[in-house]
Structure formats: C-alpha cells, structure tokens
Motif scaffolding. Structure first.
Motif, PDB file in Angstrom:
ATOM      1  N   ALA A 246       0.869  -1.166   0.000  1.00  0.00           N
ATOM      2  CA  ALA A 246       0.000   0.000   0.000  1.00  0.00           C
ATOM      3  C   ALA A 246       0.911   1.223   0.000  1.00  0.00           C
ATOM      4  O   ALA A 246       1.924   1.248   0.712  1.00  0.00           O
ATOM      5  N   THR A 247       0.574   2.240  -0.783  1.00  0.00           N
ATOM      6  CA  THR A 247       1.479   3.380  -0.965  1.00  0.00           C
ATOM      7  C   THR A 247       0.779   4.687  -0.633  1.00  0.00           C
ATOM      8  O   THR A 247      -0.390   4.889  -0.970  1.00  0.00           O
ATOM      9  N   PHE A 248       1.528   5.599  -0.024  1.00  0.00           N
ATOM     10  CA  PHE A 248       0.942   6.839   0.504  1.00  0.00           C
ATOM     11  C   PHE A 248       1.925   7.990   0.326  1.00  0.00           C
ATOM     12  O   PHE A 248       3.115   7.844   0.578  1.00  0.00           O
ATOM     13  N   PHE A 249       1.401   9.132  -0.079  1.00  0.00           N
ATOM     14  CA  PHE A 249       2.208  10.340  -0.208  1.00  0.00           C
ATOM     15  C   PHE A 249       1.485  11.486   0.490  1.00  0.00           C
ATOM     16  O   PHE A 249       0.275  11.655   0.352  1.00  0.00           O
ATOM     17  N   ALA A 250       2.249  12.309   1.209  1.00  0.00           N
ATOM     18  CA  ALA A 250       1.700  13.516   1.812  1.00  0.00           C
ATOM     19  C   ALA A 250       2.709  14.640   1.708  1.00  0.00           C
ATOM     20  O   ALA A 250       3.901  14.433   1.949  1.00  0.00           O
ATOM     21  N   GLY A 251       2.236  15.836   1.333  1.00  0.00           N
ATOM     22  CA  GLY A 251       3.091  17.010   1.351  1.00  0.00           C
ATOM     23  C   GLY A 251       3.483  17.540  -0.011  1.00  0.00           C
ATOM     24  O   GLY A 251       2.710  17.520  -0.967  1.00  0.00           O
ATOM     25  N   LYS A 252       4.728  18.008  -0.098  1.00  0.00           N
ATOM     26  CA  LYS A 252       5.224  18.681  -1.303  1.00  0.00           C
ATOM     27  C   LYS A 252       5.657  17.669  -2.352  1.00  0.00           C
ATOM     28  O   LYS A 252       6.417  16.748  -2.073  1.00  0.00           O
ATOM     29  N   TRP A 253       5.237  17.872  -3.597  1.00  0.00           N
ATOM     30  CA  TRP A 253       5.588  17.023  -4.733  1.00  0.00           C
ATOM     31  C   TRP A 253       6.524  17.767  -5.669  1.00  0.00           C
ATOM     32  O   TRP A 253       7.691  17.448  -5.788  1.00  0.00           O
TER      33      TRP A 253
ATOM     34  N   LEU B 181      -0.291  16.879   8.104  1.00  0.00           N
ATOM     35  CA  LEU B 181       0.327  15.845   7.272  1.00  0.00           C
ATOM     36  C   LEU B 181       0.762  14.645   8.105  1.00  0.00           C
ATOM     37  O   LEU B 181       0.659  13.496   7.662  1.00  0.00           O
ATOM     38  N   ALA B 182       1.236  14.898   9.332  1.00  0.00           N
ATOM     39  CA  ALA B 182       1.631  13.798  10.210  1.00  0.00           C
ATOM     40  C   ALA B 182       0.421  12.967  10.628  1.00  0.00           C
ATOM     41  O   ALA B 182       0.495  11.734  10.690  1.00  0.00           O
ATOM     42  N   ARG B 183      -0.696  13.626  10.917  1.00  0.00           N
ATOM     43  CA  ARG B 183      -1.905  12.885  11.304  1.00  0.00           C
ATOM     44  C   ARG B 183      -2.387  11.999  10.169  1.00  0.00           C
ATOM     45  O   ARG B 183      -2.786  10.849  10.376  1.00  0.00           O
ATOM     46  N   ASP B 184      -2.359  12.523   8.953  1.00  0.00           N
ATOM     47  CA  ASP B 184      -2.781  11.725   7.795  1.00  0.00           C
ATOM     48  C   ASP B 184      -1.852  10.530   7.592  1.00  0.00           C
ATOM     49  O   ASP B 184      -2.293   9.426   7.255  1.00  0.00           O
ATOM     50  N   THR B 185      -0.557  10.754   7.786  1.00  0.00           N
ATOM     51  CA  THR B 185       0.403   9.664   7.646  1.00  0.00           C
ATOM     52  C   THR B 185       0.173   8.611   8.718  1.00  0.00           C
ATOM     53  O   THR B 185       0.196   7.404   8.446  1.00  0.00           O
ATOM     54  N   ALA B 186      -0.045   9.054   9.947  1.00  0.00           N
ATOM     55  CA  ALA B 186      -0.297   8.118  11.049  1.00  0.00           C
ATOM     56  C   ALA B 186      -1.561   7.304  10.799  1.00  0.00           C
ATOM     57  O   ALA B 186      -1.599   6.098  11.082  1.00  0.00           O
TER      58      ALA B 186
ATOM     59  N   PHE C 246       3.506  -1.605   3.721  1.00  0.00           N
ATOM     60  CA  PHE C 246       3.142  -0.261   3.279  1.00  0.00           C
ATOM     61  C   PHE C 246       4.393   0.587   3.059  1.00  0.00           C
ATOM     62  O   PHE C 246       5.448   0.343   3.638  1.00  0.00           O
ATOM     63  N   PHE C 247       4.226   1.584   2.198  1.00  0.00           N
ATOM     64  CA  PHE C 247       5.271   2.552   1.891  1.00  0.00           C
ATOM     65  C   PHE C 247       4.661   3.935   2.082  1.00  0.00           C
ATOM     66  O   PHE C 247       3.759   4.335   1.351  1.00  0.00           O
ATOM     67  N   ALA C 248       5.126   4.651   3.099  1.00  0.00           N
ATOM     68  CA  ALA C 248       4.599   5.983   3.404  1.00  0.00           C
ATOM     69  C   ALA C 248       5.697   7.014   3.199  1.00  0.00           C
ATOM     70  O   ALA C 248       6.778   6.902   3.787  1.00  0.00           O
ATOM     71  N   TYR C 249       5.415   8.017   2.401  1.00  0.00           N
ATOM     72  CA  TYR C 249       6.393   9.039   2.023  1.00  0.00           C
ATOM     73  C   TYR C 249       5.853  10.387   2.483  1.00  0.00           C
ATOM     74  O   TYR C 249       4.974  10.972   1.862  1.00  0.00           O
ATOM     75  N   LEU C 250       6.352  10.870   3.630  1.00  0.00           N
ATOM     76  CA  LEU C 250       5.924  12.151   4.175  1.00  0.00           C
ATOM     77  C   LEU C 250       6.925  13.217   3.756  1.00  0.00           C
ATOM     78  O   LEU C 250       8.031  13.311   4.286  1.00  0.00           O
ATOM     79  N   SER C 251       6.520  14.020   2.798  1.00  0.00           N
ATOM     80  CA  SER C 251       7.374  15.032   2.188  1.00  0.00           C
ATOM     81  C   SER C 251       6.936  16.407   2.699  1.00  0.00           C
ATOM     82  O   SER C 251       6.065  17.043   2.123  1.00  0.00           O
TER      83      SER C 251
ATOM     84  N   VAL D 202       4.453  10.414  13.908  1.00  0.00           N
ATOM     85  CA  VAL D 202       4.447   9.271  12.989  1.00  0.00           C
ATOM     86  C   VAL D 202       5.216   8.097  13.598  1.00  0.00           C
ATOM     87  O   VAL D 202       4.783   6.942  13.532  1.00  0.00           O
ATOM     88  N   LEU D 203       6.361   8.386  14.212  1.00  0.00           N
ATOM     89  CA  LEU D 203       7.141   7.318  14.839  1.00  0.00           C
ATOM     90  C   LEU D 203       6.359   6.656  15.970  1.00  0.00           C
ATOM     91  O   LEU D 203       6.422   5.436  16.159  1.00  0.00           O
ATOM     92  N   GLN D 204       5.601   7.444  16.715  1.00  0.00           N
ATOM     93  CA  GLN D 204       4.781   6.877  17.783  1.00  0.00           C
ATOM     94  C   GLN D 204       3.705   5.964  17.211  1.00  0.00           C
ATOM     95  O   GLN D 204       3.386   4.924  17.796  1.00  0.00           O
ATOM     96  N   GLN D 205       3.166   6.322  16.060  1.00  0.00           N
ATOM     97  CA  GLN D 205       2.138   5.472  15.447  1.00  0.00           C
ATOM     98  C   GLN D 205       2.701   4.117  15.032  1.00  0.00           C
ATOM     99  O   GLN D 205       2.007   3.103  15.099  1.00  0.00           O
ATOM    100  N   LEU D 206       3.950   4.094  14.606  1.00  0.00           N
ATOM    101  CA  LEU D 206       4.579   2.810  14.293  1.00  0.00           C
ATOM    102  C   LEU D 206       4.588   1.908  15.529  1.00  0.00           C
ATOM    103  O   LEU D 206       4.317   0.708  15.433  1.00  0.00           O
ATOM    104  N   LYS D 207       4.891   2.484  16.696  1.00  0.00           N
ATOM    105  CA  LYS D 207       4.872   1.708  17.930  1.00  0.00           C
ATOM    106  C   LYS D 207       3.459   1.272  18.275  1.00  0.00           C
ATOM    107  O   LYS D 207       3.205   0.103  18.597  1.00  0.00           O
TER     108      LYS D 207
END
Length: 497
Positions: free
Chosen positions: A147-154, A210-215, A226-231, A298-303
């Motif tokens: 599953a792939t996710f992008f948030a932020g600047k492109w 952007l962090a909330r959406d990534t989490a 999953f692959f999450a790219y927070l830019s 985001v790191l906390q969500q991984l935990k």
C-alpha cells in the motif's frame, strides 16, 4: 501468532481423535502464520524535509539552536550518515532522484520546476517535469503488494498526470505542482490545497495535519506491507511558525550574542549578498521544532500499530539550508554556502536510516551516500528486482557496517540559483572534491577531511589530481548528456567542457 498452552482431560475414543486432529490443524496454522511473518517484507517510512540543512538537527550539531528531540532519538536508534548528499542543490531535481534512483541531469531536470533565471549567460535548457516513462519507487514497491501513501510537497510536474496519485501512490494528500504552501493561509488552515479532499479546521498547522494523515494511513494498513512518504512543506518559505514556539525561541535567542551575518560571494545582481553565520532565527526554529514534533507523531504510530520492528525509517532533506537569501533563516557553518550552491552547505544533508535487524543503534557512518540511493535500497528491501538502468546503489552493505563499491558522486547545476549560487559541476572522490565553474571553466579543489568548510582551494598544489578528476567529471557529463549555459544576445560564447 501464538497459541496459549492448556490441558485437556477426556476419554479416549473418537472425540480424542478429533481433539488431536484439531490440535494438528492449529499447529499447522501456527507454523504458517510464523512463516508469513518471517517472509513479509519490511514497511518503509520516508521523511523528506524541505530545505533542512545538515546543521539544523541536534544529532549533527551539538550547538544547534533548534530543538529536534524526535529526530535525534531516531538517529540514536539507527545509523547517522555524516557524508550524505542530495543530488542537486535545489528541490525538484533531488526529488526526481529520490523517486527514480537516477541523476536528474539524465532528463535535464537540473533546476527547480520551473527556475529559469539568467545571469551573465542564459541557463541550460530545463525539463520541468518527471517524465511519465520513469518508474517511481512507489510503482516499484506497489508491484510487490505494498500500500502506498504520499503527503506534502511534490513539485515534479505542472499538471495532474504528473501528480503522486498517477505515479504509483494509492493516496495523495497535498502533493501537486507548486513548490511551497502558497495557497490559502499557507502553513495554517484553511490550506485550500487542491489535493486535499478534506479541509482542516481553521488554524490547523500544516506539518501536524500531514503527520496525522500519515499516522492514519499506517494504522489502517498495519496488516500489510506499506510505503509511506511524508514530504514536508516545512521548512521552506514562507517563514511562518506556530506562535507558542516562536515566543519560546525569541526568548532563547535573546541570550545569544554575536554577529548574525557575514559577506558572501556575489555572482549576479547589484545588491550585496550576505550569508547567515549564526543560528538565531526564532520563526525558523519554530518551524524546525514543529517538523520534529510531526516526525515524533508518525514514529509513535509505528509503535502503537505494533509495526516498529518491521519498518525501515529514512530521514533526509532535498537540499541545503537557506542561508543566503529569502530571509537567510539558518546557518550551515562550518559548511560553506547553502541552498542553491554546490558547496557542501548546499548539498550535504541530514541522513538517518533505521532498519530493524540490520542497522546498529547509535552508529555513525562517513560513507558518502546520495539521494539516488533511496530507490535501489527500498526496492531491494521490498524484494523488487530492478531491471532498468539506475545510478544509485543499494545501501544494505553500508547499513551492515561495510562500504560501497563506488568511485565517485557527481553534481551538475547549470543555472543561476535564486539564492545566488554558482552555475557549476562537482565531483567527490574519497576525501577530495573538485568544483568546476561553468561561466569560465575555472576549478577549485578541496580535501573535505581536512577542510570541510571549503576555505582552502588547493588546486594549484595538485595539478595531476585536478586533471584526473576533471577528466572523470567530463566523462560523466557525456554519460548523462549534460547541458550547459547558453549564449545571450550580445554576450560572449559561454565556456564548454
């Protein structure tokens, strides 16, 4: 999957046989589940911070004015690179290299899209999009069920066919054509971003959104790769900080004395250019800390999701800190220059990688790496066989404590940057770095181990090394079909390699 142990007292007979049969099925299920966990490829989270300088995090700078506890903790849990680079001193080209594993010069994506400032000469031709024929890292891992996710600047193309949702990302939150948060109220909601389907409540802060959406994406996809790219749009201009943090750093700055600016070389224009030499900008500091808080979320969500131990985390930036224009909010010292310059201040970046089971917590590596290496590293971890030519290298040997079989890294910037940077190319071989200026073909040579600030040009003392490195740089120009400065009406012919 674990099965709780228990005792059963029953009579022997058909029912006992049925119990044994059921326990046998449970044992097979347990073995299958364990095998599935062992073969599941790692998740990947990439943090890309816009315009963050090498010296802007505490892990790289013990005297850092900005407070980055979450990024520093990430460094202590993985490997921190002291010689990590961006492929270009400005944003779009480096973003192209991260997505494709290729030097941006290969497709003439050599400046931010669309930066066409001229100086004494006209800039080289600029391709202002990532070609649709390119395979992105998102497309590569998606082929393996991620599953792939992008948030932020492109900032990799002017129209929707070039946007993240059409380049391999299942979800795109905010990525479109522009290079900063220039819609709505910028860093505070309403954002009025055309790629945000749901608007935030008034006053919401962009890095936190952007962090909330990534989490949320991580929580929703914890049971599959999953692959999450927070830019982050942070810490790019406009310089706007959360008021509470701005006040905090104003108070902190009040106790810091010293000259904030020094003279910088003037490449074009008639206004004297200054470079920041002291980190003291309260608004920029607030932006850095807010970015760090978002990383922590985001790191906390991984935990919380129970996937931290099977998730590769990568943290880096797209170019050096902004030190010579647009408010000059940060200092990169002891590194020379900043965003828009091929000196170390413009291309040396924070690089942190945590790969559970591979990296050693708290380790430090001085192997030169580059943004072209993200694609092959993530692809290899995901089990993707890369069958098309790329320039980057899989970093697994380095992450295990070894080295790369790579002779040199190259840069090519045939433009006059908004920050005053020099149109130039560069090559790094071991501790040696050669810079070649495109206006006149003059060269500078530095030994980075002895002179990381690039203050002592020793080209005249090492003519043979200069010749050898120039020859390799010029050979690389041909390999990637590099373009150079163009003649302007009434101007002389520009230099050519």
């Amino acid at each position: 999957m674990k099965f709780q142990s228990f005792e059963i007292t029953v009579w022997r007979g058909p029912v006992w046989s049925l119990v044994l049969a059921c326990l046998g099925v449970a044992n097979v299920m347990s073995q299958d589940a364990t095998a599935a966990e062992e073969t599941r490829p790692p998740n990947v989270v990439v943090f890309l911070v816009d315009d963050l300088g090498y010296m802007d995090i505490g892990a790289n700078n013990e005297n850092c004015f900005y407070e980055t506890p979450n990024v520093d903790a990430l460094a202590k849990s993985g490997v921190r690179f002291t010689d990590g680079y961006a492929a270009n001193p400005v944003c779009s080209p480096t973003r192209y290299s991260l997505m494709t594993g290729k030097y941006p010069t290969r497709v003439d994506a050599t400046n931010f899209f669309s930066g066409k400032r001229g100086g004494k000469f006209a800039p080289a031709p600029l391709n202002d999009h990532m070609p649709l024929k390119e395979t992105t890292i998102a497309q590569a891992v998606k082929s393996k069920g991620y599953a792939t996710f992008f948030a932020g600047k492109w900032h990799l193309g002017e129209s929707e066919e070039y946007y993240p949702q059409n380049r391999g990302f299942d979800v795109n939150i905010g990525g479109h054509r522009i290079g900063g948060p220039y819609t709505g109220k910028r860093y505070f909601a309403p954002f009025e971003n055309p790629q945000m389907a749901v608007e935030s409540p008034a006053g919401d802060h962009l890095p936190d959104r952007l962090a909330r959406d990534t989490a949320k994406f991580i929580a929703d996809n914890k049971d599959q790769p999953f692959f999450a790219y927070l830019s982050f749009y942070s810490v790019h201009t406009p310089l706007m900080g959360r008021p509470d943090l701005v006040e905090k750093y104003k108070a902190k700055a009040a106790s810091i004395a010293g000259e904030e600016f020094g003279d910088e070389e003037q490449i074009f224009g008639d206004k004297p250019r200054r470079v920041r030499v002291l980190q003291k900008h309260a608004v920029y500091a607030a932006m850095v800390e807010a970015m760090d808080e978002a990383v922590g979320k985001v790191l906390q969500q991984l935990k919380t999701s129970g996937v931290e131990d099977n998730t590769i985390v990568i943290f880096t930036s797209d170019n050096g800190g902004l030190s010579t224009s647009e408010g000059s909010p940060t200092s990169n010292l002891p590194l020379r220059g900043g965003k828009g310059w091929v000196y170390e201040g413009g291309i040396r970046e924070p690089w942190i990688i945590r790969y559970p089971g591979i990296t050693t917590a708290g380790s430090v590596c001085d192997e030169p790496i580059c943004s072209i290496d993200l694609f092959p590293t993530v692809a290899a971890a995901a089990g993707v066989l890369v069958q098309h030519p790329i320039d980057g290298r899989d970093l697994l040997p380095v992450l295990k404590g070894g080295s790369l079989d790579r002779t040199a890294l190259f840069w090519h910037y045939p433009h006059y940057s908004n920050q005053g940077g020099i149109p130039a190319g560069a090559i790094r071989e071991g501790d040696w770095k050669l810079i070649e200026r495109y206006e006149d073909g003059s060269v500078q040579l530095y030994n980075l181990r002895e002179d990381v600030g690039e203050q002592n040009d020793i080209a005249s003392r090492h003519p043979e090394r200069v010749q050898e490195m120039r020859e390799r740089l010029h050979a690389w120009y041909k390999t990637v079909d590099a373009k150079f400065l163009q003649k302007k009406p009434g101007s002389p012919e520009p230099w050519r390699p």
